[in-house]
Design a protein around this motif. Structure first.
Motif, PDB file in Angstrom:
ATOM      1  N   LEU A  13       0.877  -1.165   0.000  1.00 46.76           N
ATOM      2  CA  LEU A  13       0.000   0.000   0.000  1.00 46.76           C
ATOM      3  C   LEU A  13       0.915   1.216   0.000  1.00 46.76           C
ATOM      4  O   LEU A  13       1.671   1.437   0.942  1.00 46.76           O
ATOM      5  N   TYR A  14       0.868   1.986  -1.078  1.00 48.02           N
ATOM      6  CA  TYR A  14       1.735   3.145  -1.252  1.00 48.02           C
ATOM      7  C   TYR A  14       0.904   4.402  -1.027  1.00 48.02           C
ATOM      8  O   TYR A  14       0.015   4.724  -1.815  1.00 48.02           O
ATOM      9  N   LEU A  15       1.171   5.115   0.066  1.00 47.31           N
ATOM     10  CA  LEU A  15       0.445   6.334   0.405  1.00 47.31           C
ATOM     11  C   LEU A  15       1.251   7.544  -0.057  1.00 47.31           C
ATOM     12  O   LEU A  15       2.432   7.664   0.269  1.00 47.31           O
ATOM     13  N   GLY A  16       0.619   8.431  -0.813  1.00 46.62           N
ATOM     14  CA  GLY A  16       1.318   9.594  -1.360  1.00 46.62           C
ATOM     15  C   GLY A  16       1.993   9.254  -2.672  1.00 46.62           C
ATOM     16  O   GLY A  16       3.154   9.575  -2.915  1.00 46.62           O
ATOM     17  N   TYR A  37      -1.081  -0.947  -4.355  1.00 48.06           N
ATOM     18  CA  TYR A  37      -2.249  -0.079  -4.229  1.00 48.06           C
ATOM     19  C   TYR A  37      -1.696   1.324  -4.027  1.00 48.06           C
ATOM     20  O   TYR A  37      -1.079   1.613  -2.997  1.00 48.06           O
ATOM     21  N   ALA A  38      -1.882   2.189  -5.001  1.00 46.94           N
ATOM     22  CA  ALA A  38      -1.260   3.515  -4.998  1.00 46.94           C
ATOM     23  C   ALA A  38      -2.300   4.587  -4.701  1.00 46.94           C
ATOM     24  O   ALA A  38      -3.160   4.876  -5.536  1.00 46.94           O
ATOM     25  N   VAL A  39      -2.207   5.188  -3.503  1.00 46.92           N
ATOM     26  CA  VAL A  39      -3.184   6.180  -3.067  1.00 46.92           C
ATOM     27  C   VAL A  39      -2.596   7.584  -3.256  1.00 46.92           C
ATOM     28  O   VAL A  39      -1.501   7.881  -2.775  1.00 46.92           O
ATOM     29  N   GLU A  40      -3.350   8.421  -3.968  1.00 47.54           N
ATOM     30  CA  GLU A  40      -2.941   9.809  -4.209  1.00 47.54           C
ATOM     31  C   GLU A  40      -4.161  10.711  -4.102  1.00 47.54           C
ATOM     32  O   GLU A  40      -5.199  10.426  -4.676  1.00 47.54           O
TER      33      GLU A  40
END
Length: 177
Positions: A13-16, A37-40
């Motif tokens: 899980l990649y935040l930012g 999972y790339a959250v932006e």
């Protein structure tokens, strides 16, 4: 860093995620059997992230605010590692919220701490120490910390393991119901 805890087949899980440059490297490391999972939050950066994800089928772009993990809970499964690169003053809280929902027990974390984004009124070392203390309170066990000098001023990378106390987790789940 000695060990980033990201390898072939891992779920991250990649935040930012921003436009996805570093996400693309993580996607290459986890390979075709892994997933990122790339959250932006930014829609502008999110467009670039979505375009990058078109060429990497193991990246799932999520244009959403990492401070509200319940908004994307249906898209993200349990992960092996959280990679956090959010420039927010409450970064430790954001990472903890996501870990409590998505990071498996004994999972790992990689956090890029930007001292000036958290508190520009004190020395970077003090900010780093405060973040480590906050993370420890949230059941994170840091194992390594390095500064990014001379490449990035007032930045540090922190890695470690997430080991939630089962009793505390059960109490939190009961309180959420």
């Amino acid at each position: 860093m000695e060990k980033l805890h990201i390898g072939p087949g891992d779920k991250v899980l990649y935040l930012g995620a921003a436009s996805g440059t570093t996400v693309s490297h993580v996607a290459d490391v986890v390979g075709p059997t892994g997933v990122v999972y790339a959250v932006e939050f930014s829609h502008r950066s999110g467009r670039d992230l979505i375009n990058m994800a078109k060429t990497r089928v193991n990246v799932i772009p999520i244009i959403e605010d990492a401070r509200h993990p319940l908004k994307y809970r249906m898209l993200v499964g349990m992960v092996d590692t959280i990679f956090a690169d959010v420039a927010q003053p409450d970064q430790a809280r954001i990472v903890a919220l996501n870990a409590h929902h998505f990071l498996r027990n004994n999972g790992h974390f990689v956090i890029s701490i930007k001292a000036n984004c958290i508190d520009s009124t004190v020395a970077a070392e003090i900010v780093f120490a405060r973040e480590v203390d906050q993370l420890k309170k949230e059941q994170f066990k840091p194992t390594e910390q390095i500064t990014l000098e001379p490449f990035e001023r007032d930045h540090a990378m922190l890695v470690g393991t997430y080991r939630p106390d089962k009793k505390k987790k059960k109490k939190k789940e009961d309180a959420d119901e």
